[in-house]
Scaffold this motif. Structure first.
Motif, short mmCIF file in Angstrom:
data_model
loop_
_atom_site.label_atom_id
_atom_site.label_comp_id
_atom_site.label_asym_id
_atom_site.label_seq_id
_atom_site.Cartn_x
_atom_site.Cartn_y
_atom_site.Cartn_z
N ALA A 4 0.83 -1.21 0.00
CA ALA A 4 0.00 0.00 0.00
C ALA A 4 0.87 1.26 0.00
O ALA A 4 0.56 2.24 -0.69
CB ALA A 4 -0.93 0.00 1.21
N LEU A 5 1.96 1.25 0.75
CA LEU A 5 2.86 2.40 0.79
C LEU A 5 3.48 2.65 -0.58
O LEU A 5 3.52 3.79 -1.05
CB LEU A 5 3.95 2.18 1.84
N ARG A 6 3.95 1.60 -1.21
CA ARG A 6 4.58 1.76 -2.53
C ARG A 6 3.58 2.28 -3.55
O ARG A 6 3.88 3.24 -4.29
CB ARG A 6 5.14 0.41 -2.99
N VAL A 7 2.40 1.71 -3.59
CA VAL A 7 1.39 2.12 -4.57
C VAL A 7 0.93 3.55 -4.31
O VAL A 7 0.74 4.34 -5.25
CB VAL A 7 0.20 1.14 -4.55
N THR A 8 0.75 3.90 -3.06
CA THR A 8 0.31 5.26 -2.70
C THR A 8 1.36 6.29 -3.10
O THR A 8 1.03 7.35 -3.66
CB THR A 8 0.02 5.35 -1.20
N GLU A 9 2.62 6.00 -2.83
CA GLU A 9 3.68 6.94 -3.21
C GLU A 9 3.76 7.07 -4.72
O GLU A 9 3.95 8.18 -5.25
CB GLU A 9 5.02 6.49 -2.65
N GLU A 10 3.60 5.98 -5.45
CA GLU A 10 3.63 6.05 -6.91
C GLU A 10 2.49 6.91 -7.43
O GLU A 10 2.67 7.70 -8.37
CB GLU A 10 3.53 4.64 -7.50
N PHE A 11 1.31 6.77 -6.83
CA PHE A 11 0.16 7.59 -7.26
C PHE A 11 0.47 9.07 -7.12
O PHE A 11 0.29 9.86 -8.05
CB PHE A 11 -1.09 7.24 -6.45
N TRP A 12 0.93 9.47 -5.92
CA TRP A 12 1.15 10.89 -5.67
C TRP A 12 2.30 11.44 -6.51
O TRP A 12 2.22 12.56 -7.02
CB TRP A 12 1.41 11.14 -4.19
N LYS A 13 3.36 10.68 -6.67
CA LYS A 13 4.48 11.16 -7.47
C LYS A 13 4.09 11.31 -8.93
O LYS A 13 4.52 12.25 -9.62
CB LYS A 13 5.68 10.24 -7.31
N ASP A 14 3.28 10.39 -9.41
CA ASP A 14 2.79 10.51 -10.79
C ASP A 14 1.91 11.74 -10.93
O ASP A 14 2.00 12.49 -11.92
CB ASP A 14 2.01 9.25 -11.18
N TRP A 15 1.08 12.00 -9.91
CA TRP A 15 0.17 13.15 -9.99
C TRP A 15 0.94 14.45 -9.96
O TRP A 15 0.73 15.33 -10.80
CB TRP A 15 -0.84 13.09 -8.84
N ILE A 16 1.84 14.61 -9.00
CA ILE A 16 2.56 15.89 -8.91
C ILE A 16 3.53 16.02 -10.08
O ILE A 16 3.92 17.14 -10.45
CB ILE A 16 3.30 16.01 -7.56
N GLY A 17 3.90 14.93 -10.70
CA GLY A 17 4.77 14.99 -11.87
C GLY A 17 4.13 15.69 -13.05
O GLY A 17 4.84 16.10 -13.99
N ARG A 18 2.80 15.85 -13.02
CA ARG A 18 2.10 16.57 -14.08
C ARG A 18 2.14 18.08 -13.90
O ARG A 18 1.74 18.83 -14.79
CB ARG A 18 0.63 16.11 -14.14
N SER A 19 2.64 18.53 -12.75
CA SER A 19 2.67 19.97 -12.47
C SER A 19 3.58 20.69 -13.45
O SER A 19 4.66 20.21 -13.80
CB SER A 19 3.16 20.21 -11.04
#
Length: 621
Positions: free
Chosen positions: A194-209
């Protein structure tokens, strides 16, 4: 009791939890933002529900931070026996809601203390708890919670206690899962995965900034915070994650902000679009259109996260309130108030999306026409105004200005986009409203616009007059209004909404400075050419954020503390907006998309200055 600034937010795009510097989750509503809380110690004592996890005997952590670009919180303690870290997060929601807490030994050996006190319905209901092989389950009416850990658990005084020691290199995870009590227990969540998947989600999202420049970190932290306030199933954005955190500690100015305000629409859209988040902007636009569909006369200022209209205000007398601030409220009685500015806010926001998505099919024009036709017959009525005053209705200057905005945006829709409508009629109405405001909303002796017709009181909303294009920034009446607000409506350089008692807002007590209004002053100062003042004020506002970059609704200059519900979207959106304006070096009107910093850098390289339109429609006299 913790300070408001002591809290960090966790979120799964359906709800949120607040974690204090003491390691206690003191607020969480399940399953959604506006559901009853299962942890309500924020508004009472630990007996109202909390989940504490910290070194035994510890009070305040040594340091904490979010992992970059995420809502994964890392909290460190250094003790005499060693150091320990607790990593807190909520996995992005699937079929159930989870909160995961992982205790990790960094050095030495640290005795830990955990206390889980589940209290459903805002601290009112103690669940029935059963032990099982992996932890325990707790059930009360429609709610079921499942608590899993390898650590030893013990029941004491209607709480679940966990006392254990963690050594360097060891990890001890805890998972709390909510599901409806009528469904089978969900499959256990693996904390590491869950930690790995959650971090991947947020990093992918902020990577669109698309953010660049000096304020990149502050803006991206605000963006992540705001993403955490989005209710993913509908795209609605709640004003804050909490209810009843006071504007006046010990007083009655305590409101439920777990709803979606139409007034936030334009600033929300402008900030999201400029930062590169077109998907979230489009979802917010669709939520907006669904919410306002229906009889224009029934338009509300706020709706539930799913578009619900009825938000009855109730009091929870069993909760003592934050620092004794009562009553604790759920729902919001301001929802059905007449606030004429929201018609302008909605039409301004939809005009902005038309400019931002020029190739998209505009399927909302019929709704916009209906809203405008209603406003034609209502704009000259007294109303409650944008601050939701519970005193007598009045002719609020800002409400009239936003009625002008509504007419202006509809005329532009006809002229610039070729949409059908009575252009001449709405042009005449636009001029009529403009003349009315210039005649009745301005104090010629003091050289300032006023809060409402026939008064001399000031109001921070007057700072928005140039932003919406009613007058250009360099107009003498705009400059005079900015000067008057700086001189008479500030404390320690920060802006009050208005003077509560002089304005007869129907409530006792006072309040702090309103952070969004102070950001509006940054924008106004930049627009009239006071760049140094704008930067200085903006950076002072950034210094009011807590240790993890969060802002509440208000600030108390005398006691140097945050006030009001938190984290506050209406504070973070103008932070983003001002940072972008300062990066550009110029202001833009509310119906004009802000370029991203990348676009702006390209424009500078190419020698263009597209989109900086300081013109306005209507008489300027």
């Amino acid at each position: 009791m913790s300070e408001i600034s002591d809290y960090a937010i966790l979120g799964d795009l359906h709800t949120a939890a607040l974690v204090s510097t003491s390691g206690s989750i003191d607020w969480m509503c399940l399953p959604n933002f506006d559901s009853p809380a299962c942890f309500a110690a924020l508004l009472d004592t630990p007996a109202a529900g909390r989940w504490l996890l910290a070194p035994a005997g510890a009070h305040t952590c040594t340091r904490r931070r979010y992992r970059p670009g995420t809502l994964i919180l890392e909290t460190d303690w250094e003790t005499s026996g060693g150091s320990v870290r607790v990593t807190d997060f909520m996995p992005i929601r699937d079929n159930a809601a989870d909160v995961v807490r992982i205790v990790e030994g960094l050095s030495g050996s640290v005795p830990m203390y955990g206390e889980l006190c589940l209290r459903f319905d805002y601290g009112h209901i103690v669940p029935w708890v059963r032990r099982n092989d992996h932890g325990l389950s707790a059930v009360a009416g429609p709610d079921a919670a499942y608590f899993t850990t390898a650590a030893a658990l013990e029941g004491r005084d209607m709480r679940t206690i966990s006392e254990f020691t963690v050594r360097a290199g060891e990890k001890v995870p805890f998972v709390l899962t909510w599901a409806p009590s009528s469904t089978p227990a969900p499959r256990p969540t693996d904390p590491g995965t869950a930690l790995r998947v959650t971090e991947e989600f947020w990093k992918d999202w902020i990577g669109r900034s698309k953010m660049e420049g000096k304020y990149k970190d502050a803006v991206e932290r605000s963006l992540v915070t705001l993403k955490g306030l989005i209710y993913a199933p509908t795209g609605g954005i709640v004003a804050a994650a909490t209810t009843s955190l006071p504007e006046d500690p010990g007083g009655i100015r305590n409101w439920d902000y777990r709803f979606c305000w139409l007034r936030d629409a334009t600033l929300t859209l402008q900030s999201l679009l400029a930062a590169g988040y077109t998907e979230e902007a489009a979802a917010w636009r669709e939520w907006l259109l669904r919410a306002v569909a229906g009889d224009p006369a029934d338009l509300q200022i706020m709706y539930g996260i799913d578009g619900t209209r009825r938000l009855p205000e109730m009091e929870l007398p069993w909760l003592a309130g934050f620092e004794g601030s009562k009553p604790v409220r759920t729902g919001n009685a301001a929802a059905p108030q007449l606030q004429l500015d929201v018609w302008g806010e909605v039409l301004d926001g939809l005009s902005l999306t038309r400019a931002a998505f020029p190739d998209a099919t505009d399927d909302s024009w019929d709704i916009q026409v209906a809203l405008m036709e209603y406003l034609e017959g209502a704009w000259d009525k007294p109303d409650n105004g944008l601050w939701e005053m519970r005193g007598p209705r009045r002719h609020n200057t800002h409400s009239k200005v936003m009625a002008w905005v509504a007419a202006d945006r509809m005329v532009k829709g006809i002229q610039q986009s070729g949409l059908p409508g009575p252009e001449k009629r709405w042009s005449r109405l636009r001029d009529t409203i403009h003349d009315d405001v210039m005649t009745h909303g301005f104090d010629t002796e003091r050289n300032t616009f006023v809060q409402s017709y026939g008064t001399t009181e000031l109001d921070a909303s007057l700072l928005l007059i140039p932003r919406v294009g009613f007058l250009p920034h360099n107009h003498p009446r705009v400059v005079g209004t900015v000067d008057a607000i700086q001189q008479h409506l500030t404390e320690d350089g920060f802006v009050l909404r208005y003077h509560p008692q002089a304005s007869n807002d129907g409530l006792s007590g006072t309040e702090g400075v309103f952070l969004a209004c102070s950001f509006w002053l940054v924008d106004a100062l930049l627009g009239i050419g006071r760049h140094h003042e704008a930067v200085e004020l903006f950076e002072r506002l950034l210094s009011l954020r807590n240790d993890v970059g969060l802002l509440s609704e208000e600030w108390d200059p005398r006691n140097q503390r945050q006030l009001g519900n938190t984290p506050q979207a209406f504070s973070h959106f103008p932070l983003i907006h001002c940072a972008l304006q300062l990066h550009h070096g110029r202001t833009r009107h509310s119906d004009t998309p802000l370029p991203s910093p990348m676009d702006q850098d390209r424009d500078r390289h190419q020698g263009t200055g597209r989109g900086y339109d300081e013109s306005f429609s209507g008489s300027a006299t």
